[in-house]
Motif scaffolding. Sequence first.
Motif, PDB file in Angstrom:
ATOM      1  N   ALA A 295     -67.060  54.542 -29.679  1.00  0.00           N
ATOM      2  CA  ALA A 295     -66.922  53.522 -28.643  1.00  0.00           C
ATOM      3  C   ALA A 295     -68.246  53.212 -27.959  1.00  0.00           C
ATOM      4  O   ALA A 295     -68.405  52.155 -27.370  1.00  0.00           O
ATOM      5  CB  ALA A 295     -65.906  53.979 -27.604  1.00  0.00           C
TER       6      ALA A 295
ATOM      7  N   ALA B 277     -70.030  50.150 -28.985  1.00  0.00           N
ATOM      8  CA  ALA B 277     -69.140  49.011 -29.212  1.00  0.00           C
ATOM      9  C   ALA B 277     -69.550  47.841 -28.342  1.00  0.00           C
ATOM     10  O   ALA B 277     -69.398  47.861 -27.132  1.00  0.00           O
ATOM     11  CB  ALA B 277     -67.698  49.413 -28.931  1.00  0.00           C
ATOM     12  N   ALA B 278     -70.112  46.814 -28.980  1.00  0.00           N
ATOM     13  CA  ALA B 278     -70.456  45.606 -28.248  1.00  0.00           C
ATOM     14  C   ALA B 278     -69.613  44.440 -28.737  1.00  0.00           C
ATOM     15  O   ALA B 278     -69.290  43.541 -27.990  1.00  0.00           O
ATOM     16  CB  ALA B 278     -71.936  45.293 -28.448  1.00  0.00           C
ATOM     17  N   LYS B 279     -69.241  44.493 -30.012  1.00  0.00           N
ATOM     18  CA  LYS B 279     -68.465  43.403 -30.594  1.00  0.00           C
ATOM     19  C   LYS B 279     -66.968  43.697 -30.463  1.00  0.00           C
ATOM     20  O   LYS B 279     -66.567  44.826 -30.197  1.00  0.00           O
ATOM     21  CB  LYS B 279     -68.836  43.233 -32.072  1.00  0.00           C
ATOM     22  CG  LYS B 279     -70.099  42.428 -32.262  1.00  0.00           C
ATOM     23  CD  LYS B 279     -70.424  42.265 -33.734  1.00  0.00           C
ATOM     24  CE  LYS B 279     -71.309  43.375 -34.239  1.00  0.00           C
ATOM     25  NZ  LYS B 279     -71.612  43.361 -35.638  1.00  0.00           N
ATOM     26  N   LYS B 280     -66.188  42.655 -30.701  1.00  0.00           N
ATOM     27  CA  LYS B 280     -64.725  42.758 -30.637  1.00  0.00           C
ATOM     28  C   LYS B 280     -64.196  43.839 -31.594  1.00  0.00           C
ATOM     29  O   LYS B 280     -63.434  44.716 -31.208  1.00  0.00           O
ATOM     30  CB  LYS B 280     -64.140  41.415 -31.057  1.00  0.00           C
ATOM     31  CG  LYS B 280     -63.290  40.746 -30.015  1.00  0.00           C
ATOM     32  CD  LYS B 280     -62.817  39.408 -30.563  1.00  0.00           C
ATOM     33  CE  LYS B 280     -61.508  39.040 -29.902  1.00  0.00           C
ATOM     34  NZ  LYS B 280     -60.930  37.809 -30.428  1.00  0.00           N
ATOM     35  N   GLN B 281     -64.661  43.737 -32.862  1.00  0.00           N
ATOM     36  CA  GLN B 281     -64.119  44.646 -33.878  1.00  0.00           C
ATOM     37  C   GLN B 281     -64.462  46.094 -33.575  1.00  0.00           C
ATOM     38  O   GLN B 281     -63.684  46.985 -33.877  1.00  0.00           O
ATOM     39  CB  GLN B 281     -64.670  44.299 -35.270  1.00  0.00           C
ATOM     40  CG  GLN B 281     -64.041  43.103 -35.918  1.00  0.00           C
ATOM     41  CD  GLN B 281     -64.793  41.842 -35.556  1.00  0.00           C
ATOM     42  OE1 GLN B 281     -65.644  41.861 -34.661  1.00  0.00           O
ATOM     43  NE2 GLN B 281     -64.487  40.752 -36.219  1.00  0.00           N
TER      44      GLN B 281
ATOM     45  N   SER C 291     -64.780  47.550 -30.650  1.00  0.00           N
ATOM     46  CA  SER C 291     -63.898  48.131 -29.639  1.00  0.00           C
ATOM     47  C   SER C 291     -62.506  48.353 -30.213  1.00  0.00           C
ATOM     48  O   SER C 291     -61.834  49.333 -29.874  1.00  0.00           O
ATOM     49  CB  SER C 291     -63.845  47.240 -28.404  1.00  0.00           C
ATOM     50  OG  SER C 291     -63.263  46.012 -28.726  1.00  0.00           O
ATOM     51  N   GLU C 292     -62.093  47.452 -31.130  1.00  0.00           N
ATOM     52  CA  GLU C 292     -60.795  47.650 -31.767  1.00  0.00           C
ATOM     53  C   GLU C 292     -60.792  48.932 -32.601  1.00  0.00           C
ATOM     54  O   GLU C 292     -59.833  49.718 -32.554  1.00  0.00           O
ATOM     55  CB  GLU C 292     -60.469  46.454 -32.664  1.00  0.00           C
ATOM     56  CG  GLU C 292     -59.103  46.576 -33.296  1.00  0.00           C
ATOM     57  CD  GLU C 292     -58.877  45.562 -34.385  1.00  0.00           C
ATOM     58  OE1 GLU C 292     -59.582  44.554 -34.425  1.00  0.00           O
ATOM     59  OE2 GLU C 292     -57.983  45.801 -35.216  1.00  0.00           O
TER      60      GLU C 292
ATOM     61  N   ALA D  29     -62.576  51.556 -32.134  1.00  0.00           N
ATOM     62  CA  ALA D  29     -62.554  52.716 -31.238  1.00  0.00           C
ATOM     63  C   ALA D  29     -61.147  52.962 -30.725  1.00  0.00           C
ATOM     64  O   ALA D  29     -60.685  54.108 -30.663  1.00  0.00           O
ATOM     65  CB  ALA D  29     -63.509  52.485 -30.077  1.00  0.00           C
ATOM     66  N   MET D  30     -60.416  51.878 -30.381  1.00  0.00           N
ATOM     67  CA  MET D  30     -59.073  52.075 -29.844  1.00  0.00           C
ATOM     68  C   MET D  30     -58.144  52.641 -30.909  1.00  0.00           C
ATOM     69  O   MET D  30     -57.385  53.573 -30.650  1.00  0.00           O
ATOM     70  CB  MET D  30     -58.504  50.763 -29.311  1.00  0.00           C
ATOM     71  CG  MET D  30     -57.240  50.986 -28.527  1.00  0.00           C
ATOM     72  SD  MET D  30     -56.424  49.494 -28.041  1.00  0.00           S
ATOM     73  CE  MET D  30     -55.606  49.044 -29.539  1.00  0.00           C
TER      74      MET D  30
END
Lengths: 502, 101
Positions: free
Chosen positions: A161, A164-168, A170-171, A173-174
């Motif tokens: 995480a 994580a700077a981009k959308k994908q 962070s996804e 990481a979740m």
Amino acid sequence: MNEFTYYITEFLNHIIGSIPLFGAELLLIATFIVSILGSLFLAKRFPQATFNITCIGLILTLFILLQQYAANTVGGGFFDLLLIDRLSIISRLLMGFSALVIALFMRQYALKTKNARNVSDAYSILLTATLGLFLLVSSTHWLMLYIAIETVSISSYILVAYFAAKKQQSEAAMKYILFGSVCAAIMLYGLSLIYGFTGNLNFASQEQLTGLTSTPNVVMGVAFFLLFTGIGFKLSFVPFHAWTPDVYEGAPTAITAFLATLPKVAVVVLLARILQSWTASPFFYSDILIYGVTAVAIASMLLGNMAALRQQQVKRMMAYSSIGQIGILLMAALVYQGDNAHILLYYLTIYTLMNLAVFIFIDRLEHQLGSTTIADYRGLGKKQPLLFSCFTFVLISLIGLPPTAGFMSKLLVFSSVFDSFQSTGSTCYLLLLIIGASTAAISLFFYFKIPTTAFLKDYKQDSTVQNPNDSQVDTLYILAIIFSFSLLILGLFPSLLLNILK
Amino acid sequence: MISITHFLIVSACIFSLGIYAILAKRNAIMILVGIELIINAAILNFVAFGRYDKIHYGGQVFALFAMVLAAAAVAVGLAIILNVYRHYRTINPDQITDLKD
């Protein structure tokens, strides 16, 4: 309370006597604290302070481990919470070295992406992850192992995480943390059941083995299933592999390289220890465990290699191929008997070298092209002959063709599986051999997509893809080329490494 | 008289509730709650079994460590979910599917 006063001196002496065994981990803890302070107070004036502290700490840790290796330290400490033997010393050396490479990798990533944020805390997290991994390979006590697994897991969540700077990203990481925490929680429930049935938390102890023998089989089966959920998540074997492709694709390449190598090494060592102590004793599940591991290994090899065939993203392809590789790692863990640790360690070392090299090449190309699609590599072989020759060579090693070290390591594992087949006559070993050999042939097709695209197709200037330039030479790139050459040398002269590991 | 069976039944019920909360997956926070439920079920088991382990108190020590680790994991999880919410404006896992085959 008074009855304890007689024992206190004895306990304290035992604890003080155990501290030398814990030297490497203590040094890591100290380095972690210093690196946190460094990122708090020194980061503004010296941006590389934390990185330097981390590297120095890891090198000193490796030095302590080398001393343990030279002294051939064997023993338990802290009331059987800690177990130091040959296997744990060598696997910790391997992981300490890989952590050093990953630290370099992360620095490179941070420099190249020109991340404005302060990334120095990521190195501290890498240190805690390494600490957890070190504990994971040097214990047979479930309390210690659970703490170690959670330390590694939480550190890995943060590492995925952190950048994580981009959308994908962070996804990814979740998905990783939700899947991982569920598996860890389920594993904890399984551990509580095993503790209840046996009254002991040390899986190598005699009490736990007798406890396992006298427990009803159905309940024990449930407990084992829950327990192996947690281990399965960390190793990402089928059916707990669902997170792997997404996380490998979404995480920065430096972190993907970390996830693909270090936790796998540690958990395979742990699994080898569990299987060694549980399958050796005659209780109901000792045979079923072997069948279960065989089934899981076969499923992983088939699914991983088949799914890798239709991937266009190189990182996604590596994720599926790593699921396939887990099958072979499970074979190596299955045949571990205590005296043949060198086969397991040789395989793990070569596996780590190959994966680190592949991800370094992928990262370099990703920064040059701005893409990780295999089709974008077309025609680049002539432009960057050195990179793609080494890349191809490492891929050949991943398939397991001679004269590479990948071939030698697979040969050693397969021949010891064949020995087990001859001594026990069990068909599951034979099945493992057949599936292992045939999936290696399947893996030829997807690994060779990269060299055929790079060398046999013509280079085309594309507006979406940046123009690659091969001018930059950095430490990491040189390291990857050294890894490729060492794969050749270790493939031709495997005894160089095997003698160290014996 | 409350025996160990009662504790085990309660903990099995909590475990099942946790699994349901995870499988229903309407909301990432609910999944974290489900994880907490499973961990608490395990902790209850540990403490109940620990009563019979008078020498080492392994179960009780394990329960303490499990609580600490669960809190750490949930703290990281909430931070990550917050980050996801900034990008997607939702925390329903079914709608966050940029990464797939």
